[in-house]
Write an enzyme that holds these catalytic residues in place. Sequence first.
Site, PDB file in Angstrom:
ATOM      1  N   VAL A   1      45.334  36.608  34.255  1.00 20.80           N
ATOM      2  CA  VAL A   1      45.805  37.568  33.165  1.00 20.80           C
ATOM      3  C   VAL A   1      45.764  39.001  33.540  1.00 20.80           C
ATOM      4  O   VAL A   1      46.324  40.008  33.098  1.00 20.80           O
ATOM      5  CB  VAL A   1      45.649  37.228  31.794  1.00 20.80           C
ATOM      6  N   GLY A   2      44.709  39.387  34.414  1.00 22.93           N
ATOM      7  CA  GLY A   2      44.601  40.989  34.767  1.00 22.93           C
ATOM      8  C   GLY A   2      43.571  40.776  35.817  1.00 22.93           C
ATOM      9  O   GLY A   2      43.010  40.055  36.302  1.00 22.93           O
ATOM     10  N   ARG A   3      43.605  42.123  36.521  1.00 27.60           N
ATOM     11  CA  ARG A   3      43.126  42.486  37.772  1.00 27.60           C
ATOM     12  C   ARG A   3      42.688  43.868  37.692  1.00 27.60           C
ATOM     13  O   ARG A   3      43.222  44.639  37.257  1.00 27.60           O
ATOM     14  CB  ARG A   3      43.882  42.316  38.930  1.00 27.60           C
ATOM     15  N   GLY A   4      41.375  43.975  38.354  1.00 22.11           N
ATOM     16  CA  GLY A   4      40.811  45.356  38.140  1.00 22.11           C
ATOM     17  C   GLY A   4      39.861  45.590  39.543  1.00 22.11           C
ATOM     18  O   GLY A   4      39.686  44.448  40.455  1.00 22.11           O
TER      19      GLY A   4
ATOM     20  N   GLY B   1      37.046  42.935  39.549  1.00 21.69           N
ATOM     21  CA  GLY B   1      37.164  41.458  39.418  1.00 21.69           C
ATOM     22  C   GLY B   1      38.417  41.124  38.696  1.00 21.69           C
ATOM     23  O   GLY B   1      39.382  41.841  38.719  1.00 21.69           O
TER      24      GLY B   1
ATOM     25  N   LYS C   1      36.181  37.069  32.438  1.00 26.09           N
ATOM     26  CA  LYS C   1      36.313  38.163  33.427  1.00 26.09           C
ATOM     27  C   LYS C   1      35.381  37.625  34.793  1.00 26.09           C
ATOM     28  O   LYS C   1      34.026  37.345  34.407  1.00 26.09           O
ATOM     29  CB  LYS C   1      35.681  39.402  33.062  1.00 26.09           C
TER      30      LYS C   1
ATOM     31  N   ASP D   1      37.242  55.483  30.509  1.00 25.60           N
ATOM     32  CA  ASP D   1      38.468  55.056  31.125  1.00 25.60           C
ATOM     33  C   ASP D   1      39.335  54.475  30.374  1.00 25.60           C
ATOM     34  O   ASP D   1      40.252  53.618  30.265  1.00 25.60           O
ATOM     35  CB  ASP D   1      38.157  53.626  32.216  1.00 25.60           C
TER      36      ASP D   1
END
Length: 198
Positions: free
Chosen positions: A19-22, A25, A42, A135
């Site tokens: 559901v998310g990328r950064g 990770g 995460k 951030d």
Amino acid sequence: VGVSKMARRVRHYELYETVGRGGQGIVKRAIDTRTGNTVAVKIMHNHPGASDAVAEEFAILERLRGCENIVEFYEYFLHDDGKFYIVSEWVGGGELFNLIQPNIGLPNRDYCRHLFRNIIQGMVFCHSRGVTHRDLKPENFLFQTPAADAQLKIIDFGLSRYDDEVEHMSTKVGTPYYIAPEVLSRKYDKECDLWSVG
């Protein structure tokens, strides 16, 4: 939430879609099989210094427990596959970023005030606990649910620091368009978050 394909299991968590990328990770939706509750997990690769970074991030998260405008974190661990896992509450209402219209912003002023109040409450709580986020951006605010009056929560404390670790910070971190000018040019403190929120 029904999912037809088989989930990968890590400890007592069944991991489903990403559901998310950064930069640090990915985040997956997961089910805690002990409770049946949906959680966010995460997943971070282990590398030199990763253990200290994950422990530091979780220490910050523990300082921030108890605020309705900050995502609640449950645990972290190093798994047999050599990756770190940080488990938090599921915040499934989508990003603030997705509501902002190009060249318009948020057209409803009352709703904008509601959202900004949520953001400020979360930021003030962070600062009262000695934490600078570093951030803050629309992608790092998630809605608790898709409902119009849903609570907005701050996420992603991977770049955060304790204000009391050092008198001033000097590492150049953050996301273009949201970084305070002093972060790019000199030493700074928690007030850099104010610029990002603005």
